[in-house]
Motif scaffolding. Structure first.
Motif, short mmCIF file in Angstrom:
data_model
loop_
_atom_site.label_atom_id
_atom_site.label_comp_id
_atom_site.label_asym_id
_atom_site.label_seq_id
_atom_site.Cartn_x
_atom_site.Cartn_y
_atom_site.Cartn_z
N GLU A 215 0.84 -1.47 0.22
CA GLU A 215 -0.06 0.06 -0.32
C GLU A 215 1.09 1.23 0.18
O GLU A 215 1.77 1.34 0.46
CB GLU A 215 -0.81 0.01 1.42
N SER A 216 0.52 2.37 -0.94
CA SER A 216 1.10 3.83 -1.02
C SER A 216 0.79 4.55 -0.16
O SER A 216 -0.76 4.41 -0.45
CB SER A 216 1.76 3.52 -2.66
N GLN A 217 1.01 6.10 0.05
CA GLN A 217 -0.31 6.84 0.60
C GLN A 217 -0.11 7.71 -0.42
O GLN A 217 -0.70 8.95 -0.95
CB GLN A 217 1.04 7.93 1.70
N SER B 21 -1.58 6.30 -7.66
CA SER B 21 -0.98 5.54 -8.46
C SER B 21 -2.55 6.24 -9.57
O SER B 21 -3.79 4.95 -9.88
CB SER B 21 -0.55 4.60 -8.52
N LYS C 93 -1.93 -2.03 -8.51
CA LYS C 93 -0.75 -1.33 -7.99
C LYS C 93 -1.76 -0.25 -8.29
O LYS C 93 -1.46 0.33 -7.39
CB LYS C 93 0.46 -1.53 -8.33
#
Length: 397
Positions: free
Chosen positions: A227-229, A232, A296
Motif C-alpha cells: 500500500e502506498s500513500q 497511482s 497496484k
C-alpha cells in the motif's frame, strides 16, 4: 463443428486476443478449430505507408517465411497456418490451404472479402465484426468536426460517422471498402450494442448475435501489493489520435500540476520523451506485468474517442482498480456511471480531468468504484461468452 477463423495477421491486438480466447475454449468444447492468416500481411490503414511501419511489416513477412506459428504473445492451443495471401483476387489459387469446415469466420473487414469469395465447402460464411474499422476516418479531426455538426449527442457520433465523407482521398477510399465489406452477404455476429445498431440501421444487416467481450480471470485478478500513500494512475498509450492521445497529454499535464500523484503509462513500442517528464513508462509488457500494474494502480483511465468493445476497463475492474472511461464501445454495455465506473463523454478533456480529479480527492467514491467494479465483472467470463458465441455460430450453420 469444424470452424475456421480467418485473420489478417496474428500480432498483439485486442481483436486477435478475443478470437484466440474463443478458439481455445471452443476447442475444449470439442470443436475442431483452425486459424488461418496470410504470409503477406493485410494493410490495416494508410498509416502503413510510413517508413517505420512498412519496415516492420517487411520484417514480419520475412520471419513468417520461416515459422508455422508466430503467436508468441498468447498461449494458443489450436492449429495456426499461413496461406500466401488473403486477396480475394487470388484466393481461388490458395483456398485449398484452408480446411473444409462447417463455418468460416471473417474477423476483419479485409477478410470479409476473402470469406465471401470462398467455395461453399468452407461452410457457412460469418463476419465477426469487432469494430467499425474506418481507422483513418477516426483519426481525422475534420471527420469529427463534420459528425459533430450533424449530431448533438457525442455518444451517437460513432454511428453517425457512417454519414461522413472523409476529405482525404485515402481515408475516403478506405471507408468505401470497409462499408462495402459490411454489405457482403455474410452472417453478422458482433461484440457490442452500438455495433449491432450500426449494422442494422446503416447497413441493413441482420445480426445473429451480440456477445460482449469478457475477462480471463485466471490472468487478471487482484494481486496483493504494498500500500502506498501516493495515488497511482494507470493509462494505456497507443500513440493513435482516436485512442485519446491528445486527451492523455492534457490530463497528465493538468493532474501533475494539481496533485501529487504517480502516473504510469504502458503500451507497445512506447518511446521515452513522448510524455511529460516524471511519468513512469512500461513498454511491451506481458499480461502478468499488466496485472501487477492494474492491481497496484488506484485509478485506470481510458480516454478513447471510439472503441468496439474495449478489454482494458474490464481487466482493470477485475483487478480492483477504479475506472474512468469514455462512454464509447462496450462501456455502456458493461459499466454503470457512478456505480461501477466513472463515465465521461468522448473528446472532452475537461470532463475527463474533472472525473479523475474527483476520484483522487474522494477516497470513499474511489473505493466504492473499485469494489463495485470488481463485483460487476465476476460474471464476465470467457466461458460464459464462449457459450453464447458457440450458440450464435451453431444457429448460423
Amino acid at each position: 463443428m469444424k470452424v475456421n477463423f480467418i485473420l489478417p495477421g496474428v500480432g498483439l491486438t485486442g481483436g486477435n486476443r478475443v478470437v484466440f480466447e474463443y478458439a481455445n475454449r471452443l476447442t475444449k468444447r470439442g470443436h475442431r478449430i483452425n486459424i488461418i492468416y496470410p504470409t503477406i500481411p493485410s494493410r490495416m490503414s494508410e498509416k502503413w505507408t510510413a517508413p517505420k511501419p512498412r519496415i516492420r511489416q517487411v520484417s514480419k513477412t520475412l520471419s513468417r517465411s520461416f515459422t508455422s506459428n508466430e503467436v508468441d504473445w498468447f498461449e494458443l492451443n489450436v492449429p495456426v497456418q499461413q496461406i500466401p495471401t488473403l486477396s480475394p483476387n487470388f484466393i481461388k489459387y490458395f483456398e485449398h490451404g484452408i480446411p473444409d469446415a462447417d463455418v468460416t469466420i471473417a474477423t476483419a473487414w479485409q477478410t470479409a472479402y476473402t470469406v465471401s469469395a470462398l467455395d461453399d465447402s468452407k461452410g457457412e460464411k460469418v463476419h465477426f465484426v469487432q469494430h467499425y474499422e474506418i481507422w483513418d476516418t477516426w483519426n481525422s479531426d475534420e471527420a469529427w468536426s463534420q459528425v459533430s455538426s450533424i449530431a448533438e449527442d457525442p455518444s451517437s457520433y460513432p454511428i453517425k460517422m457512417y454519414e461522413v465523407t472523409p476529405v482525404d482521398s485515402k481515408a475516403k477510399r478506405q471507408k468505401e471498402l470497409v462499408d462495402r465489406a459490411y454489405e457482403l452477404p455474410l452472417t453478422k455476429i458482433t461484440i457490442s450494442s452500438w455495433l449491432k445498431k450500426l449494422l442494422e440501421l446503416k447497413f441493413n444487416q441482420t445480426v445473429a448475435g451480440v456477445v460482449t467481450n469478457s475477462v480471463n480471470h485466471s490472468v487478471f485478478y487482484p494481486e496483493d501489493t504494498i500500500e502506498s500513500q501516493v495515488i497511482s494512475l494507470l493509462i494505456p498509450s497507443r500513440n493513435i489520435p482516436w485512442k485519446g492521445e491528445r486527451e492523455v497529454k492534457k490530463l497528465i499535464k493538468e493532474i501533475r500540476t494539481s496533485y501529487d500523484v504517480e502516473i504510469h503509462l504502458y503500451g507497445n513500442n512506447l518511446e521515452e520523451g513522448d510524455y511529460i517528464d516524471g511519468t513512469i513508462q512500461h513498454s511491451n509488457i506481458s499480461d502478468q506485468e499488466l496485472r501487477h500494474l492494474y492491481s497496484k494502480a488506484d485509478i485506470f483511465v481510458l480516454p478513447s474517442w471510439v472503441e468496439g468493445c474495449q478489454l482494458p476497463p474490464l481487466e482493470a475492474m477485475a483487478c480492483k482498480c477504479a475506472v474512468v472511461a469514455t462512454n464509447v464501445g462496450g462501456v455502456p454495455d458493461y459499466a454503470e456511471d457512478g456505480e461501477t465506473a466513472s463515465i465521461v463523454p468522448p473528446r472532452k478533456s475537461g470532463a475527463l480531468i474533472e472525473a479523475v480529479g474527483e476520484l483522487i480527492e474522494d477516497d470513499e467514491k474511489r473505493a466504492h468504484l473499485q469494489q463495485q467494479g470488481y463485483e460487476s465483472v465476476k460474471d464476465y467470463t470467457w466461458e460464459n461468452a464462449t457459450a453464447q458465441f458457440e450458440q450464435a455460430i451453431q444457429d448460423c450453420s
